[in-house]
Design a protein around this motif. Structure first.
Motif, PDB file in Angstrom:
ATOM      1  N   GLY A 130     -65.381  81.362  52.883  1.00  0.00           N
ATOM      2  CA  GLY A 130     -64.663  81.151  51.626  1.00  0.00           C
ATOM      3  C   GLY A 130     -64.414  79.694  51.299  1.00  0.00           C
ATOM      4  O   GLY A 130     -64.144  79.341  50.137  1.00  0.00           O
ATOM      5  N   LYS A 131     -64.534  78.803  52.305  1.00  0.00           N
ATOM      6  CA  LYS A 131     -64.275  77.375  52.092  1.00  0.00           C
ATOM      7  C   LYS A 131     -65.491  76.629  51.545  1.00  0.00           C
ATOM      8  O   LYS A 131     -65.354  75.530  50.994  1.00  0.00           O
ATOM      9  N   PHE A 132     -66.677  77.221  51.744  1.00  0.00           N
ATOM     10  CA  PHE A 132     -67.903  76.486  51.433  1.00  0.00           C
ATOM     11  C   PHE A 132     -68.837  77.317  50.554  1.00  0.00           C
ATOM     12  O   PHE A 132     -69.019  78.512  50.796  1.00  0.00           O
ATOM     13  N   SER A 133     -69.428  76.651  49.572  1.00  0.00           N
ATOM     14  CA  SER A 133     -70.394  77.359  48.723  1.00  0.00           C
ATOM     15  C   SER A 133     -71.661  76.552  48.478  1.00  0.00           C
ATOM     16  O   SER A 133     -72.683  77.105  48.076  1.00  0.00           O
ATOM     17  N   ASP A 134     -71.602  75.221  48.719  1.00  0.00           N
ATOM     18  CA  ASP A 134     -72.804  74.411  48.512  1.00  0.00           C
ATOM     19  C   ASP A 134     -72.757  73.176  49.414  1.00  0.00           C
ATOM     20  O   ASP A 134     -71.745  72.902  50.081  1.00  0.00           O
ATOM     21  N   TRP A 135     -73.837  72.433  49.421  1.00  0.00           N
ATOM     22  CA  TRP A 135     -74.001  71.308  50.334  1.00  0.00           C
ATOM     23  C   TRP A 135     -72.888  70.268  50.206  1.00  0.00           C
ATOM     24  O   TRP A 135     -72.423  69.718  51.202  1.00  0.00           O
ATOM     25  N   SER A 136     -72.459  69.995  48.990  1.00  0.00           N
ATOM     26  CA  SER A 136     -71.475  68.936  48.763  1.00  0.00           C
ATOM     27  C   SER A 136     -70.130  69.244  49.424  1.00  0.00           C
ATOM     28  O   SER A 136     -69.349  68.317  49.687  1.00  0.00           O
ATOM     29  N   SER A 163     -70.096  61.001  54.691  1.00  0.00           N
ATOM     30  CA  SER A 163     -68.632  60.895  54.805  1.00  0.00           C
ATOM     31  C   SER A 163     -68.064  61.761  55.924  1.00  0.00           C
ATOM     32  O   SER A 163     -66.910  61.592  56.325  1.00  0.00           O
ATOM     33  N   ALA A 164     -68.861  62.689  56.449  1.00  0.00           N
ATOM     34  CA  ALA A 164     -68.374  63.630  57.460  1.00  0.00           C
ATOM     35  C   ALA A 164     -68.367  62.997  58.856  1.00  0.00           C
ATOM     36  O   ALA A 164     -68.918  61.914  59.076  1.00  0.00           O
ATOM     37  N   GLN A 165     -67.741  63.706  59.795  1.00  0.00           N
ATOM     38  CA  GLN A 165     -67.784  63.306  61.203  1.00  0.00           C
ATOM     39  C   GLN A 165     -69.015  63.933  61.846  1.00  0.00           C
ATOM     40  O   GLN A 165     -69.248  65.137  61.702  1.00  0.00           O
ATOM     41  N   HIS A 166     -69.802  63.137  62.562  1.00  0.00           N
ATOM     42  CA  HIS A 166     -71.059  63.624  63.138  1.00  0.00           C
ATOM     43  C   HIS A 166     -70.909  63.797  64.650  1.00  0.00           C
ATOM     44  O   HIS A 166     -70.654  62.836  65.372  1.00  0.00           O
ATOM     45  N   ILE A 167     -71.060  65.019  65.094  1.00  0.00           N
ATOM     46  CA  ILE A 167     -70.977  65.341  66.520  1.00  0.00           C
ATOM     47  C   ILE A 167     -72.402  65.568  67.031  1.00  0.00           C
ATOM     48  O   ILE A 167     -73.022  66.589  66.737  1.00  0.00           O
ATOM     49  N   VAL A 168     -72.932  64.593  67.752  1.00  0.00           N
ATOM     50  CA  VAL A 168     -74.306  64.671  68.254  1.00  0.00           C
ATOM     51  C   VAL A 168     -74.262  64.967  69.744  1.00  0.00           C
ATOM     52  O   VAL A 168     -73.714  64.183  70.522  1.00  0.00           O
ATOM     53  N   VAL A 209     -75.965  78.645  49.855  1.00  0.00           N
ATOM     54  CA  VAL A 209     -76.186  77.476  48.998  1.00  0.00           C
ATOM     55  C   VAL A 209     -77.185  77.826  47.898  1.00  0.00           C
ATOM     56  O   VAL A 209     -77.942  78.800  48.000  1.00  0.00           O
ATOM     57  N   LYS A 210     -77.187  77.009  46.841  1.00  0.00           N
ATOM     58  CA  LYS A 210     -78.083  77.275  45.714  1.00  0.00           C
ATOM     59  C   LYS A 210     -79.539  77.302  46.157  1.00  0.00           C
ATOM     60  O   LYS A 210     -80.330  78.112  45.688  1.00  0.00           O
TER      61      LYS A 210
END
Length: 258
Positions: A130-136, A163-168, A209-210
């Protein structure tokens, strides 16, 4: 003039004969073994059974068929994503299983003709759909995005979500395990692997996603400087595509090309 042309022709013939003699193709035929680098962690392309040390999957069927047509045995060499290309350049194996076309890899290794096409989708915990619907929705400072070191997704998520935190994380751990453990909010993977993940782990879901991103061909990695071996593999791929082998193998493993 005539003598010069004859001499040139003899030099070219000698060069061709030397190239064939030194080719990986001849070495494989002489040894009777095709060495294939595979990670064993990309369902349904390549999956390793630790109990038997054996592999199965789309890649395994493909490379087994290649070895059969060469008239040699196949030997699988364990590798991981961060050392996949190094294994080719260091002569640890003759060819890899499927790898996404990537221009960074292409600087040091060769590729076969593509034989399958995929694209990339985001995967999240089902409870978070419910929090996410597309890449942005993922390009935010509070979002943690997981990726596996050495995969094409490692650079991809940094480009997609600056802008996100990247966990590699490093293999044998995988990015989706960070998602399962709630140490990450999302991982990005191919539509091929995503379908198997949500089937195996019911708590995961693909974000609708679209459209998927980065449509990408996949192919085998090969030694860059061995045109004889590359030509052989490309002829084999073209023949098998024409005969429907890749389509039939994809259907066996429930794969749909993009």
């Amino acid at each position: 003039m005539k003598k010069s042309l004859i001499a040139l022709g003899m030099c070219l013939l000698a060069f061709t004969q030397i190239a064939h003699a030194q080719s990986r193709l001849q070495e494989i035929l002489d040894a009777g073994v095709l060495r294939v680098g595979t990670t064993g962690d990309w369902n349904p392309m390549t999956m390793k059974d630790p109990a038997t040390n054996s592999y199965r999957g789309f890649d395994i069927d493909v490379t087994t068929e290649l070895a059969k047509d060469l008239g040699v045995k196949v030997e699988y060499v364990a590798t991981d994503w961060k050392t996949l290309v190094n294994g080719i350049t260091a002569n640890k194996y003759d060819v890899t299983g499927s790898a996404s076309l990537n221009m960074s890899r292409a600087k040091v290794a060769g590729y076969s003709q593509p034989y399958f096409y995929l694209a990339f989708v985001p995967v999240v915990q089902k409870k978070d759909l419910g929090k996410f619907s597309d890449w942005s929705d993922f390009d935010k400072a509070e979002i943690k995005v997981a990726a596996t070191l050495g995969t094409v997704q490692e650079k991809m998520v940094k480009d997609f979500f600056p802008s996100a935190q990247h966990i590699v994380i490093e293999a044998p751990a995988r990015d989706f395990q960070e998602l399962l453990a709630r140490r990450a909010d999302v991982s990005v993977t191919s539509n091929v692997e995503a379908a198997t993940l949500v089937e195996k782990f019911k708590q995961l879901a693909i974000v609708p996603v679209k459209e998927p991103r980065k449509p990408t061909p996949i192919a085998m990695l090969l030694p860059q400087d061995d045109q004889v071996w590359i030509n052989y593999i490309n002829h084999w791929v073209e023949l098998k595509k024409t005969q429907g082998f890749f389509q039939q193998t994809a259907e066996k493993w429930g794969l749909k090309s993009m």
